[in-house]
Design a protein around this motif. Structure first.
Motif, PDB file in Angstrom:
ATOM      1  N   GLU A  72       0.810  -1.215   0.000  1.00 41.85           N
ATOM      2  CA  GLU A  72       0.000   0.000   0.000  1.00 41.85           C
ATOM      3  C   GLU A  72       0.844   1.266   0.000  1.00 41.85           C
ATOM      4  N   SER A  73       2.048   1.203   0.550  1.00 37.71           N
ATOM      5  CA  SER A  73       2.846   2.419   0.720  1.00 37.71           C
ATOM      6  C   SER A  73       3.891   2.624  -0.375  1.00 37.71           C
ATOM      7  N   LEU A  74       4.669   1.586  -0.692  1.00 38.06           N
ATOM      8  CA  LEU A  74       5.772   1.769  -1.633  1.00 38.06           C
ATOM      9  C   LEU A  74       5.313   2.216  -3.021  1.00 38.06           C
ATOM     10  N   PRO A  75       4.245   1.635  -3.607  1.00 38.06           N
ATOM     11  CA  PRO A  75       3.812   2.124  -4.922  1.00 38.06           C
ATOM     12  C   PRO A  75       3.477   3.613  -4.938  1.00 38.06           C
ATOM     13  N   SER A  76       3.008   4.146  -3.807  1.00 37.58           N
ATOM     14  CA  SER A  76       2.689   5.574  -3.767  1.00 37.58           C
ATOM     15  C   SER A  76       3.944   6.429  -3.860  1.00 37.58           C
ATOM     16  N   LEU A  77       5.072   5.928  -3.343  1.00 38.49           N
ATOM     17  CA  LEU A  77       6.339   6.664  -3.473  1.00 38.49           C
ATOM     18  C   LEU A  77       6.886   6.570  -4.896  1.00 38.49           C
ATOM     19  N   LEU A 118       7.493  -5.200  -6.267  1.00 36.95           N
ATOM     20  CA  LEU A 118       6.539  -4.111  -6.438  1.00 36.95           C
ATOM     21  C   LEU A 118       7.039  -3.077  -7.436  1.00 36.95           C
ATOM     22  N   ALA A 119       8.363  -2.913  -7.517  1.00 35.41           N
ATOM     23  CA  ALA A 119       8.928  -1.905  -8.425  1.00 35.41           C
ATOM     24  C   ALA A 119       9.143  -2.443  -9.832  1.00 35.41           C
ATOM     25  N   ALA A 120       9.220  -3.756  -9.987  1.00 35.69           N
ATOM     26  CA  ALA A 120       9.551  -4.349 -11.290  1.00 35.69           C
ATOM     27  C   ALA A 120       8.472  -4.023 -12.323  1.00 35.69           C
ATOM     28  N   ASP A 138       8.490   6.679   6.626  1.00 34.59           N
ATOM     29  CA  ASP A 138       8.393   5.310   7.125  1.00 34.59           C
ATOM     30  C   ASP A 138       7.753   4.392   6.095  1.00 34.59           C
ATOM     31  N   ALA A 139       7.958   3.099   6.286  1.00 32.34           N
ATOM     32  CA  ALA A 139       7.470   2.114   5.319  1.00 32.34           C
ATOM     33  C   ALA A 139       5.962   1.942   5.363  1.00 32.34           C
ATOM     34  N   ASP A 140       5.299   2.502   6.369  1.00 33.14           N
ATOM     35  CA  ASP A 140       3.846   2.369   6.446  1.00 33.14           C
ATOM     36  C   ASP A 140       3.124   3.646   6.012  1.00 33.14           C
ATOM     37  N   ILE A 141       3.837   4.565   5.376  1.00 35.12           N
ATOM     38  CA  ILE A 141       3.257   5.849   4.995  1.00 35.12           C
ATOM     39  C   ILE A 141       2.987   5.876   3.498  1.00 35.12           C
ATOM     40  N   ALA A 142       1.747   6.177   3.139  1.00 29.43           N
ATOM     41  CA  ALA A 142       1.344   6.318   1.740  1.00 29.43           C
ATOM     42  C   ALA A 142       1.218   7.796   1.403  1.00 29.43           C
ATOM     43  N   HIS A 143       1.789   8.181   0.267  1.00 26.82           N
ATOM     44  CA  HIS A 143       1.808   9.579  -0.167  1.00 26.82           C
ATOM     45  C   HIS A 143       0.932   9.763  -1.400  1.00 26.82           C
ATOM     46  N   ALA A 144       0.181  10.863  -1.427  1.00 28.81           N
ATOM     47  CA  ALA A 144      -0.542  11.222  -2.642  1.00 28.81           C
ATOM     48  C   ALA A 144       0.469  11.552  -3.733  1.00 28.81           C
ATOM     49  N   PRO A 145       0.080  11.453  -5.017  1.00 26.94           N
ATOM     50  CA  PRO A 145       1.050  11.633  -6.115  1.00 26.94           C
ATOM     51  C   PRO A 145       1.788  12.970  -6.093  1.00 26.94           C
TER      52      PRO A 145
END
Length: 382
Positions: free
Chosen positions: A56-61, A90-92, A138-145
């Motif tokens: 949930e978090s890494l794709p947002s970064l 997730l990044a691939a 942090d790894a549990d933080i999701a960011h808007a685009p």
């Protein structure tokens, strides 16, 4: 009862008017404009056993719409759940910001695991990118685009060395709804955002889930080395930057969210108690003062009101009721921020009692040698 009620009411009058208007929730990112040149940014993500929240978090970064150069450095801090491998998956083939996953090894003596990972990530980013800014998240933080773009624009526009947003925490379960808004409310009471944001004020704080840090300010402050043993690392970071002459800003977030679930009371209890006694610098007199202060400010109003009504003492009942009303009034803005109904405001004394017990438990665990325990590591007093 009348004297206790009067003391509690006076305390609330002072808190409402003299504690930096901590109860207001309108401190958001300052006005900003796009810079002529977008600086390079390295996003550093310390991660230890975060496979459950990473999707949930890494794709947002990686999906950040940032006009300048930016790269993500995820530091796998000894995970046993496949965090690093999952991050690569997730990044691939996704596109977006480049991702580097690295493993720093076990922390050296005197370092907390998180700060050891941050140190490794910052050093690696300096070699690869030479960034002008670090986004520590942090790894549990999701960011808007647009999150990174807005943070950098705010830092550039106001010439800030550290810009931090208190991520909106999850409030899906009963216990999250009861405890989480109060957590942010109490944090703001300890570190009023308006005081933090004054360049000459001594108050300094940050929210570790989202910190944009100017690289030059980090070097001047000697971080993370200067704070390597800090359990409450975000506040220690802000203090170090401010001591080094840097300008610090802290506010509430609109588009930065924590995705970490706390479905049971025990998990929230551990989240608070692991660092509560460290906040009091492991000093018994401060613990005693905190317990007495919480009792007078939060527990006394409903007790005095009830005692006054039961004993036929209208003065005590009036004082207790007035203090409770002020308490509820200051809590309403935070409840609105978390989209909680206003009728839950009178529950704040009960929530404060839970925090009092968490703080005492934090001290007990410290003296049992289990203080500041987090994901298999325990940290004593520095």
């Amino acid at each position: 009862m009348e004297w206790i009620g009067a003391g509690s009411l006076l305390a609330w009058v002072w808190l409402v008017l003299g504690q930096g208007f901590f109860w207001r929730t309108d401190v958001r990112l300052p006005e900003r404009r796009d810079p002529e040149r977008w600086p390079s940014v390295a996003v550093v993500v310390p991660a230890r056993d975060e496979a459950a929240v990473l999707p949930e978090s890494l794709p947002s970064l990686l999906a950040q719409k940032y006009p300048g150069r930016a790269e993500v450095f995820l530091v796998d801090d000894g995970s046993t759940d496949g965090t690093g491998a999952l991050a690569r998956e997730l990044a691939a083939g996704r596109g977006g910001l480049p991702l580097t996953v690295s493993v720093p090894g076990e922390p050296e003596a005197g370092w907390t695991g998180k700060l050891w990972a941050v140190r490794h990530g910052m050093a690696l980013a300096r070699e690869r990118v030479g960034p002008e800014y670090f986004l520590l998240t942090d790894a549990d933080i999701a960011h808007a685009p647009e999150s990174l773009r807005e943070l950098v624009a705010a830092a550039r526009s106001a010439d800030l060395d550290l810009v931090s947003q208190m991520a909106r925490l999850r409030v899906a379960t009963f216990w999250e709804r009861l405890i989480v808004p109060a957590f942010v409310y109490f944090f703001g009471q300890l570190y009023p955002f308006r005081w933090v944001n004054r360049p000459r004020a001594r108050t300094a704080a940050a929210a570790g889930g989202c910190v944009l840090l100017r690289a030059g300010a980090a070097e001047r402050a000697g971080v993370p080395e200067a704070i390597r043993s800090a359990v409450i690392d975000d506040v220690a970071l802000a203090r170090a930057v401010k001591r080094g002459g840097g300008r610090v800003w802290l506010g509430l977030a609109d588009r930065v969210d924590s995705v970490r679930p706390y479905p049971r009371a025990a998990e929230l209890w551990r989240m608070v108690s692991r660092s509560a006694y460290a906040q009091l610098r492991h000093r018994p007199p401060l613990l005693l003062g905190t317990v007495m202060g919480l009792a007078l400010v939060y527990l006394a109003p409903p007790v005095v009101l009830a005692a006054g009504l039961a004993g036929g003492d209208p003065v005590a009942a009036g004082l207790g009721g007035a203090a409770w009303a002020l308490m509820c009034g200051t809590y309403l803005p935070m409840l609105r921020y978390y989209r909680r109904p206003p009728w839950t405001a009178p529950l704040l004394p009960f929530t404060a009692l839970l925090y009092l017990l968490m703080t005492v438990d934090s001290a007990v665990q410290h003296y049992r040698g289990r203080g500041a325990a987090w994901k298999g590591r325990t940290y004593g007093a520095p």
